[in-house]
Design a protein around this motif. Structure first.
Motif, PDB file in Angstrom:
ATOM      1  N   PHE A 116       0.856  -1.182   0.000  1.00 26.68           N
ATOM      2  CA  PHE A 116       0.000   0.000   0.000  1.00 26.68           C
ATOM      3  C   PHE A 116       0.890   1.230   0.000  1.00 26.68           C
ATOM      4  O   PHE A 116       2.069   1.164   0.360  1.00 26.68           O
ATOM      5  CB  PHE A 116      -0.908   0.025   1.240  1.00 26.68           C
ATOM      6  N   ASP A 117       0.308   2.368  -0.398  1.00 31.48           N
ATOM      7  CA  ASP A 117       1.053   3.627  -0.347  1.00 31.48           C
ATOM      8  C   ASP A 117       1.421   3.967   1.093  1.00 31.48           C
ATOM      9  O   ASP A 117       0.675   3.656   2.024  1.00 31.48           O
ATOM     10  CB  ASP A 117       0.211   4.775  -0.917  1.00 31.48           C
TER      11      ASP A 117
ATOM     12  N   PRO B 295       1.285   6.160   3.995  1.00 29.13           N
ATOM     13  CA  PRO B 295       0.412   7.274   4.390  1.00 29.13           C
ATOM     14  C   PRO B 295       1.186   8.478   4.908  1.00 29.13           C
ATOM     15  O   PRO B 295       0.636   9.579   4.976  1.00 29.13           O
ATOM     16  CB  PRO B 295      -0.477   6.663   5.473  1.00 29.13           C
TER      17      PRO B 295
ATOM     18  N   ARG C 141      -8.635  -2.975   5.906  1.00 27.91           N
ATOM     19  CA  ARG C 141      -8.611  -3.213   4.470  1.00 27.91           C
ATOM     20  C   ARG C 141      -8.769  -4.692   4.144  1.00 27.91           C
ATOM     21  O   ARG C 141      -9.442  -5.044   3.166  1.00 27.91           O
ATOM     22  CB  ARG C 141      -7.314  -2.647   3.872  1.00 27.91           C
TER      23      ARG C 141
ATOM     24  N   VAL D  82      -9.239   4.515   1.203  1.00 27.00           N
ATOM     25  CA  VAL D  82      -7.996   4.091   0.549  1.00 27.00           C
ATOM     26  C   VAL D  82      -7.705   4.973  -0.659  1.00 27.00           C
ATOM     27  O   VAL D  82      -6.556   5.360  -0.910  1.00 27.00           O
ATOM     28  CB  VAL D  82      -8.078   2.607   0.140  1.00 27.00           C
TER      29      VAL D  82
ATOM     30  N   THR E  80      -6.421   8.425   0.467  1.00 23.56           N
ATOM     31  CA  THR E  80      -5.082   8.441   1.059  1.00 23.56           C
ATOM     32  C   THR E  80      -4.021   7.894   0.114  1.00 23.56           C
ATOM     33  O   THR E  80      -2.929   7.529   0.555  1.00 23.56           O
ATOM     34  CB  THR E  80      -5.062   7.650   2.387  1.00 23.56           C
ATOM     35  N   ALA E  81      -4.335   7.837  -1.168  1.00 31.32           N
ATOM     36  CA  ALA E  81      -3.316   7.451  -2.152  1.00 31.32           C
ATOM     37  C   ALA E  81      -2.207   8.502  -2.162  1.00 31.32           C
ATOM     38  O   ALA E  81      -2.450   9.692  -1.958  1.00 31.32           O
ATOM     39  CB  ALA E  81      -3.937   7.330  -3.540  1.00 31.32           C
TER      40      ALA E  81
ATOM     41  N   SER F 266      -0.225   4.141  -8.239  1.00 29.95           N
ATOM     42  CA  SER F 266      -0.425   4.046  -6.792  1.00 29.95           C
ATOM     43  C   SER F 266      -0.846   2.637  -6.407  1.00 29.95           C
ATOM     44  O   SER F 266      -1.865   2.132  -6.904  1.00 29.95           O
ATOM     45  CB  SER F 266      -1.500   5.041  -6.351  1.00 29.95           C
TER      46      SER F 266
ATOM     47  N   ASN G  58      -2.246   1.745  -3.689  1.00 31.34           N
ATOM     48  CA  ASN G  58      -3.588   1.874  -3.102  1.00 31.34           C
ATOM     49  C   ASN G  58      -4.666   1.690  -4.164  1.00 31.34           C
ATOM     50  O   ASN G  58      -5.620   0.917  -4.004  1.00 31.34           O
ATOM     51  CB  ASN G  58      -3.760   3.265  -2.477  1.00 31.34           C
TER      52      ASN G  58
ATOM     53  N   TRP H  91      -4.969  -1.729  -5.874  1.00 30.92           N
ATOM     54  CA  TRP H  91      -5.643  -2.698  -5.007  1.00 30.92           C
ATOM     55  C   TRP H  91      -7.154  -2.521  -5.067  1.00 30.92           C
ATOM     56  O   TRP H  91      -7.901  -3.500  -5.202  1.00 30.92           O
ATOM     57  CB  TRP H  91      -5.141  -2.548  -3.573  1.00 30.92           C
TER      58      TRP H  91
END
Length: 441
Positions: free
Chosen positions: A61-62, A64, A86, A113, A116-117, A129, A131, A134
């Protein structure tokens, strides 16, 4: 895991065990935690967030920590809680018989999600990204958004917000897919009813896609996107090289052309060249829909089926420049935004020129602000012949300076009963782009 294997694991320093666990899938780590008390304590009660941070980032994930705090809402990121949230959303999406409340909770997670990329970074504009990859993978592989339970929840704002971000990119169909064609036809008809129902525009919502409490009305935003997208889809030969970007990657902060190298102080990426699609109904049909026989069109589900033409679409080009608040001309009588609640995002003011079909040149004056909910709002007016004529209200879809652009509605500045109303889609283009209207008119 056998007792013998555990006896081999725990003599190893916990730091080494955590590094090994960080390479596993989160569900395998959860299984390991259930083998004994020591394993449970290592996984869930360690004061160091290293394990869950690594599990989160290597999923992947990216990070944050790259995001602005205004989007996170909390500077202290709970790696374990967010990763488990998630994973739960993915499991809900994969189930065939999930409860409605579970589906809506999963949708809230997917929206979070997307929001907040990681922002697009200079020199890495083509890096996707994790995020967003996914979210698309989960939604495509599970077909969750077509659940009958969700389809019945038309008023859900989170669902409409997620669909707005996607902008029908998961609703494509083949030529022989009659079911897909019928589904898009129903979406178009329902969206046009929403957009051209004049009862949805009044002083209480600033004549824009908002609720009376000032929040974004995402069901209205989704309808606007659907109307313009399907109008363009229905006209493949009309401005084929001037289509806006859409989909989740286009919602990322600073994904709009040139905004990774924006000028100091231009946090919203205002300055530069833009294109704007506007749609509208013939004024006679708009009034027939809303006023004839008490607005019979609003109660007639076949009204738009009986029209032998779609609503009109126009392409307008703009060039915008920031100006000081004191330089706003007196003619700009629209309500100005209050000062932004965020120190790093002061309200910006701009002016510029717009042109479309010959004779439709105008001056544009407006402002951009960051709302308390972290949504970027745009408000502007068109001035021609020294008269202010049209006002527009919209929001940036996704994050700051997104390639997706601004979605909203336009109407007459005086908001008279006889004023038309329609949707618009404003998006940024490269500064060296060829002027489509000047070349093709």
């Amino acid at each position: 895991m056998s007792a013998m294997m555990l006896s081999c694991v725990f003599p190893i320093p916990s730091e080494i065990t955590e590094r090994a666990l960080a390479l596993c899938h989160p569900r395998d780590v959860a299984s390991f935690s259930q083998t004994c008390r020591k394993a449970h304590r290592l996984v869930y009660r360690s004061p160091d967030p290293y394990l869950w941070r690594q599990l989160f980032l290597l999923f992947p994930f990216d990070d944050p920590r790259q995001m602005e705090s205004v989007f996170l809402g909390d500077s202290h990121f709970n790696w374990r809680k967010e990763l488990l949230r998630r994973m739960e959303a993915q499991l809900i999406a994969c189930r065939k018989n999930s409860k409605l409340e579970d589906l809506l909770r999963a949708i809230d997670t997917f929206v979070s999600v997307v929001r907040t990329a990681a922002p697009v970074a200079m020199g890495h504009e083509r890096v996707s990204s994790p995020n967003l990859l996914w979210v698309v993978d989960v939604l495509q592989s599970t077909n969750m958004l077509r659940s009958p339970l969700i389809a019945s929840e038309e008023g859900n704002q989170s669902l409409a917000r997620l669909r707005s971000y996607l902008a029908l990119t998961l609703d494509e169909y083949d030529e022989d897919d009659d079911e897909g064609k019928e589904r898009l036809k129903l979406i178009w008809m329902r969206s046009r009813y929403q957009v051209y129902d004049l009862r949805n525009y009044h002083q209480g919502n600033a004549w824009g896609p908002f609720t009376t409490s000032g929040e974004v009305d995402w069901t209205h935003i989704e309808s606007i996107i659907n109307v313009i997208s399907l109008n363009l889809y229905d006209r493949p030969s009309l401005w084929p090289d001037a289509r806006p970007r859409c989909g989740l990657e286009a919602t990322r902060a600073y994904s709009a052309p040139g905004t990774t190298a924006r000028a100091t102080g231009d946090w919203a990426g205002v300055e530069g060249h833009w294109r704007r699609y506007v749609c509208f109904m013939d004024i006679r049909d708009l009034f027939a829909l809303n006023y004839d026989n008490g607005g019979r069109g609003l109660q007639d589900s076949t009204y738009f089926d009986n029209l032998n033409f779609p609503d009109a679409a126009r392409l307008i080009e703009l060039k915008l420049t920031l100006i000081d608040a004191q330089a706003i001309p007196d003619i700009y009588t629209l309500d100005r935004f209050p000062n932004s609640p965020y120190e790093h995002y002061p309200t910006l003011y701009f002016t510029g020129s717009s042109w479309g079909m010959p004779g439709n040149e105008a001056t544009v004056i407006g402002s951009v602000t960051m709302s308390e909910s972290g949504v970027v709002r745009w408000r502007f007016a068109s001035v021609s012949d020294s008269c202010i004529k049209w006002s527009s209200e919209g929001i940036q879809i996704g994050s700051i300076a997104s390639a997706f652009g601004v979605i909203g509605t336009w109407t007459g500045v005086h908001h008279d009963r006889a004023d038309p109303v329609g949707p618009f889609w404003l998006y940024k283009v490269e500064d060296d782009h060829p002027s489509y209207m000047r070349v093709h008119t």
